[in-house]
Motif scaffolding. Structure first.
Motif: not given
Length: 407
Positions: A107-117, A125-132, A137-139
């Motif tokens: 549940q913490l993901r929406p709060s931190i996703r825009s900050h983790i690049w 080790n970087t996901s092409a579709w899900f990582d920023r 991104c994410p694509i």
């Protein structure tokens, strides 16, 4: 920094604002461990609750970063094998039967996703579709999983899997379907450099990850209201302060507020009236102090705080207090305590009459207000002057212990 913010907000209420280090706090509470006073009990409870919550918040953020960075630990490996099972941490849904801790992490993901690049090195080790790893991104927000699979890619593909000879391997048709992809320049992979995760703050600048930078990035920030020092201060009585906070925000459930929720039922609620004076609907302005009953109580106590010249209008009373909201002079401390105590007791009496069929006369309420404020004053310390001594004598508060820190 995060822990300091939390501690600074609660230590005043615990009555231990003079302790700055952990050793001072522990030694100070240990010296009073045998006491059963309300203040001593509150201090111990607040210390225990704050340390628990700070540790819990630290663990939540630490565990999220541990999963994303694939930190070498048994816990991370177990979650990858049993929870993620080859899926991306960003894409996995919240299961209905998962543990409380795992649900909170997801549940913490929406709060931190825009900050983790992801800082791409070799792209393994970087996901092409899900990582920023780029601004758009994410694509996966642009290209659906179905389109990704139809193009022959795996949902687990890395950056290295979709770049070959310096060009993207995705279909040319994607540029027509998703024109924004033209803004993504082909990354120059560095075979000898590992991908790393970085934290970007609210200004999108890269910064060293810590609990304090994460907290400062995701916390809600609002403008300070001009009356916050009037409510939350070192001398406040917590339950009175909370009630004052509700009043200042017009959040007490008075009858006019309830009627505004269901205007069609106004005709069936015409019998509603103030339980104190039975003269009108109760409202914030009516209770403080248009009501004849609350006016009687206010007249009995206001002279002790030199507020007899202030008009019987709540906003004007607050305006007078705001002029010295940060002042530590005894007269201003007493004024803040008295107004908060009157507001709390009047709201309590209103509820007792409305829901408990219990009523008390104004003189009894007056005694309760004065006793509450007097008890609080006995726990404070003041600089010994003739003016202060005279003021405390008026409140029947005596004792050299009130001045011992300044003599």
């Amino acid at each position: 920094m995060f822990a300091a913010d939390v501690w600074n907000n609660i230590r005043v209420k615990a009555g231990i604002q003079n302790f700055s280090t952990w050793d001072d706090i522990v030694m100070g509470l240990a010296s009073n461990a045998h006491k059963r006073s309300i203040q001593s009990i509150i201090a111990r409870l607040l210390l225990a609750a704050s340390t628990y919550l700070i540790w819990k918040e630290r663990n939540d953020r630490f565990h999220n970063m541990s999963i994303l960075t694939k930190r070498e630990s048994l816990w991370v490996s177990w979650n990858y094998d049993n929870k993620l099972k080859g899926c991306s941490f960003w894409d996995i849904p919240v299961p209905n039967n998962c543990s409380w801790g795992w649900r909170k992490l997801l549940q913490l993901r929406p709060s931190i996703r825009s900050h983790i690049w992801s800082k791409v090195g070799n792209g393994v080790n970087t996901s092409a579709w899900f990582d920023r790893w780029a601004d758009i991104c994410p694509i996966c927000n642009l290209v659906s999983p179905r389109d990704i699979r139809m193009a022959g890619f795996s949902l687990n593909a890395s950056i290295a899997d979709i770049i070959s000879n310096g060009v993207w391997l995705w279909p040319d048709a994607w540029y027509d379907l998703f024109p924004v992809l033209t803004n993504i320049h082909v990354l120059q992979l560095e075979p000898n450099k590992q991908d790393t995760l970085v934290w970007k703050g609210v200004d999108h600048n890269e910064c060293t990850y810590s609990s304090s930078t994460a907290w400062d990035s995701i916390r809600s920030k609002e403008k300070l209201v001009p009356w916050y020092k009037l409510i939350w201060n070192a001398q406040c009585i917590p339950r009175h302060a909370f009630n004052m906070w509700l009043i200042m925000r017009n959040k007490l459930l008075t009858q006019d507020v309830i009627l505004s929720w269901v205007p069609p039922r106004r005709k069936t609620m015409d019998m509603m009236c103030c339980s104190l004076c039975t003269a009108d609907f109760d409202s914030h302005s009516h209770l403080f102090f248009e009501c004849l009953f609350s006016t009687q109580v206010w007249f009995m106590v206001r002279d002790l705080a030199d507020l007899h010249t202030v008009p019987l209008v709540w906003q004007q009373v607050i305006d007078v207090l705001l002029q010295h909201a940060s002042s530590k002079l005894p007269i201003n401390v007493i004024r803040r305590l008295l107004v908060a105590a009157v507001a709390y007791v009047m709201w309590q009496e209103r509820n007792n009459r409305m829901f408990g069929n219990q009523s008390r006369p104004p003189d009894i309420l007056c005694k309760e207000i004065l006793h509450t404020v007097r008890s609080k004053l006995m726990g404070l310390t003041f600089k010994k002057t003739d003016c202060v001594s005279s003021l405390l004598d008026r409140w029947e508060v005596h004792g050299e212990s009130l001045f011992k820190r300044f003599t």
